[in-house]
Design a protein around this motif. Sequence first.
Motif, PDB file in Angstrom:
ATOM      1  N   ALA A   6       6.477  20.244  -0.295  1.00  0.00           N
ATOM      2  CA  ALA A   6       5.210  19.843  -1.074  1.00  0.00           C
ATOM      3  C   ALA A   6       5.884  19.298  -2.200  1.00  0.00           C
ATOM      4  N   ALA A   7       7.068  18.919  -2.273  1.00  0.00           N
ATOM      5  CA  ALA A   7       7.641  18.173  -3.310  1.00  0.00           C
ATOM      6  C   ALA A   7       6.924  16.637  -3.451  1.00  0.00           C
ATOM      7  N   PRO A   8       6.954  16.271  -4.451  1.00  0.00           N
ATOM      8  CA  PRO A   8       6.139  14.831  -5.033  1.00  0.00           C
ATOM      9  C   PRO A   8       6.867  13.790  -3.804  1.00  0.00           C
ATOM     10  N   VAL A   9       8.270  13.851  -4.342  1.00  0.00           N
ATOM     11  CA  VAL A   9       9.004  13.003  -3.394  1.00  0.00           C
ATOM     12  C   VAL A   9       8.692  12.958  -1.766  1.00  0.00           C
ATOM     13  N   THR A  10       8.800  14.199  -1.172  1.00  0.00           N
ATOM     14  CA  THR A  10       8.643  14.420  -0.004  1.00  0.00           C
ATOM     15  C   THR A  10       7.110  13.970   0.501  1.00  0.00           C
ATOM     16  N   LEU A  11       6.101  14.334  -0.316  1.00  0.00           N
ATOM     17  CA  LEU A  11       4.725  14.030  -0.014  1.00  0.00           C
ATOM     18  C   LEU A  11       4.598  12.493  -0.218  1.00  0.00           C
ATOM     19  N   GLY A  12       5.053  12.033  -1.331  1.00  0.00           N
ATOM     20  CA  GLY A  12       5.074  10.425  -1.361  1.00  0.00           C
ATOM     21  C   GLY A  12       5.479   9.475  -0.202  1.00  0.00           C
ATOM     22  N   VAL A  13       6.756  10.144   0.144  1.00  0.00           N
ATOM     23  CA  VAL A  13       7.250   9.275   1.390  1.00  0.00           C
ATOM     24  C   VAL A  13       6.190   9.462   2.692  1.00  0.00           C
ATOM     25  N   MET A  14       6.041  10.548   2.972  1.00  0.00           N
ATOM     26  CA  MET A  14       5.016  11.175   4.139  1.00  0.00           C
ATOM     27  C   MET A  14       3.821  10.387   3.970  1.00  0.00           C
ATOM     28  N   VAL A  15       3.101  10.425   3.014  1.00  0.00           N
ATOM     29  CA  VAL A  15       1.701   9.913   2.836  1.00  0.00           C
ATOM     30  C   VAL A  15       1.922   8.131   2.854  1.00  0.00           C
ATOM     31  N   GLY A  16       2.935   7.609   2.330  1.00  0.00           N
ATOM     32  CA  GLY A  16       3.142   6.355   2.243  1.00  0.00           C
ATOM     33  C   GLY A  16       3.365   5.812   3.818  1.00  0.00           C
ATOM     34  N   LEU A  17       4.186   6.440   4.595  1.00  0.00           N
ATOM     35  CA  LEU A  17       4.346   6.080   5.930  1.00  0.00           C
ATOM     36  C   LEU A  17       3.092   6.386   6.824  1.00  0.00           C
ATOM     37  N   VAL A  18       2.709   7.624   6.652  1.00  0.00           N
ATOM     38  CA  VAL A  18       1.591   8.083   7.613  1.00  0.00           C
ATOM     39  C   VAL A  18       0.145   7.282   7.353  1.00  0.00           C
ATOM     40  N   ILE A  19      -0.136   7.269   6.109  1.00  0.00           N
ATOM     41  CA  ILE A  19      -1.652   6.693   5.704  1.00  0.00           C
ATOM     42  C   ILE A  19      -1.347   5.174   5.124  1.00  0.00           C
ATOM     43  N   GLY A  20      -0.347   5.041   4.200  1.00  0.00           N
ATOM     44  CA  GLY A  20      -0.200   3.601   3.612  1.00  0.00           C
ATOM     45  C   GLY A  20       0.294   2.530   4.384  1.00  0.00           C
ATOM     46  N   LYS A  21       1.173   2.863   5.471  1.00  0.00           N
ATOM     47  CA  LYS A  21       1.438   1.864   6.402  1.00  0.00           C
ATOM     48  C   LYS A  21       0.312   1.380   7.287  1.00  0.00           C
ATOM     49  N   VAL A  22      -0.251   2.368   7.838  1.00  0.00           N
ATOM     50  CA  VAL A  22      -1.469   1.751   8.854  1.00  0.00           C
ATOM     51  C   VAL A  22      -2.527   1.242   8.022  1.00  0.00           C
ATOM     52  N   ALA A  23      -2.875   1.709   6.853  1.00  0.00           N
ATOM     53  CA  ALA A  23      -3.719   1.383   5.959  1.00  0.00           C
ATOM     54  C   ALA A  23      -3.639  -0.365   5.629  1.00  0.00           C
ATOM     55  N   VAL A  51       0.897  -1.157  -0.054  1.00  0.00           N
ATOM     56  CA  VAL A  51       0.240  -0.085  -0.059  1.00  0.00           C
ATOM     57  C   VAL A  51       0.811   1.417   0.056  1.00  0.00           C
ATOM     58  N   PRO A  52       2.066   1.477   0.843  1.00  0.00           N
ATOM     59  CA  PRO A  52       2.908   2.727   0.834  1.00  0.00           C
ATOM     60  C   PRO A  52       3.430   2.782  -0.616  1.00  0.00           C
ATOM     61  N   ALA A  53       3.982   1.867  -1.152  1.00  0.00           N
ATOM     62  CA  ALA A  53       4.509   1.930  -2.543  1.00  0.00           C
ATOM     63  C   ALA A  53       3.598   2.193  -3.326  1.00  0.00           C
ATOM     64  N   LEU A  54       2.118   1.910  -3.487  1.00  0.00           N
ATOM     65  CA  LEU A  54       1.334   2.227  -4.231  1.00  0.00           C
ATOM     66  C   LEU A  54       0.859   3.903  -4.275  1.00  0.00           C
ATOM     67  N   LEU A  55       0.949   4.387  -2.820  1.00  0.00           N
ATOM     68  CA  LEU A  55       0.707   5.801  -2.695  1.00  0.00           C
ATOM     69  C   LEU A  55       1.674   6.658  -2.980  1.00  0.00           C
ATOM     70  N   PHE A  56       2.853   6.113  -3.076  1.00  0.00           N
ATOM     71  CA  PHE A  56       4.188   6.871  -3.412  1.00  0.00           C
ATOM     72  C   PHE A  56       3.840   7.082  -4.946  1.00  0.00           C
ATOM     73  N   LEU A  57       3.790   6.046  -5.552  1.00  0.00           N
ATOM     74  CA  LEU A  57       3.788   6.084  -7.034  1.00  0.00           C
ATOM     75  C   LEU A  57       2.543   6.883  -7.594  1.00  0.00           C
ATOM     76  N   THR A  83      11.292  10.295 -10.480  1.00  0.00           N
ATOM     77  CA  THR A  83      11.166  10.145  -8.830  1.00  0.00           C
ATOM     78  C   THR A  83      10.417   8.879  -8.620  1.00  0.00           C
ATOM     79  N   ALA A  84       9.751   8.100  -9.505  1.00  0.00           N
ATOM     80  CA  ALA A  84       9.155   6.841  -9.347  1.00  0.00           C
ATOM     81  C   ALA A  84      10.055   5.617  -8.591  1.00  0.00           C
ATOM     82  N   SER A  85      11.351   5.854  -9.005  1.00  0.00           N
ATOM     83  CA  SER A  85      12.211   4.893  -8.517  1.00  0.00           C
ATOM     84  C   SER A  85      12.447   4.723  -7.007  1.00  0.00           C
ATOM     85  N   GLY A  86      11.793   5.682  -6.391  1.00  0.00           N
ATOM     86  CA  GLY A  86      11.856   5.837  -4.715  1.00  0.00           C
ATOM     87  C   GLY A  86      10.617   5.313  -4.205  1.00  0.00           C
ATOM     88  N   TRP A  87      10.105   4.346  -4.994  1.00  0.00           N
ATOM     89  CA  TRP A  87       8.597   3.653  -4.348  1.00  0.00           C
ATOM     90  C   TRP A  87       8.875   2.813  -3.335  1.00  0.00           C
TER      91      TRP A  87
END
Length: 387
Positions: free
Chosen positions: A288-305, A106-112, A119-123
Amino acid sequence: MTHSNRARTSAIRAFLAAQSSAGLVLMAAAVVALAIANSPLGPGYAALLHAGIGPLSLGHWINDGVMTVFFLLVGLEIKREMVDGQLSTWPRRMLPGVAAAGGMIVPALLFLAVNRGPTASGWAIPAATDIAFALGVIALLGARVPASLRVFLAALAILDDLGAVLIIAIFYTAGLSWPDLAGAAVAVALLVGCNRCGVQRLSVYLAIGVILWLFVLRSGVHATLAGVVLALTIPMRRTRGRSGADDPSPLHRLEHALQRPVAFLVVPVFALANAAVPLLDLPAGALAAPVTLGVMVGLVIGKVAGVFGCAMLAIRLGLADMPAHAGRRQLFGVALLCGIGFTMSIFITLLAFPDAPLLQTEAKLGVLLGSLLSGIAGYTVLRVARR
């Protein structure tokens, strides 16, 4: 309680106690690194990490050399738990296994979802959980968290580490040198041969392991994976869950010898070298950069989901049981703590963006902020939740 259960509980408690203390040290190392990077010492500190020491810079010695010892310990823990621990049977693997899979996908999908192109290589950055940090937060809560949830978190994190190792090996490998890979294959064959022949001397395995590391370093595969391969070839005997401190098995002896140096030296040194993010020098749009947001969303929302959602699905379908003496809110709190992704997440950041310092900094910023928010949220939920 039988002798086997008492022994197994003793091993798990020893592991959890060491990781909890290490988490607190790791937190302090990260704070020190941030303070140095944003002080007048910052430029000099960065220059020190880029200083050459033989064929590599100091930073590369830490990330490619010292961290190999960390991956060696990770490999030892994976093998022990799979052969003779909390992951030794399929029923025990089911709940943490399903939760770990969801917590990586789930975090990888949210990052992508917010990153395209280079920047997708940071999934994979938000896909990892830092067991030391997470257990460090749980240590602050004391008896409010049932022991069964601590064991669940430890088992999930070990499977998470296994997934991260496989991701690094498959997706973050540069151009390959086939002669060096052949040399590495010969070293692995020697290690396996020693195991099959019953060689018990650790010095033999470690000497061949150094040769393996040299070949892997030059092969294009990340050098730290040599530590995992070495770990899987070291002999072990079943000990009914004992910690291994009083057992002659080479794997248990080496794991016992490495736990404290890795927890209190290797990982903090890695944090000092890689958590030094110069926040004051970041461009205005970094947050607000895509990489920063992708990692934050992945950890905070993706992990718990991923973790909580998949764990509850497995429980509802009757594939696994809720951890003993734990409720849904407590399981939710632990799932939030899985969003603390420090050590392995930063390590993958270095592999995902090897020649892009700005993207590395944005990803590290996302890791730090996402881990901080996940830690605070998890601590709050677990503190107010009732058994």
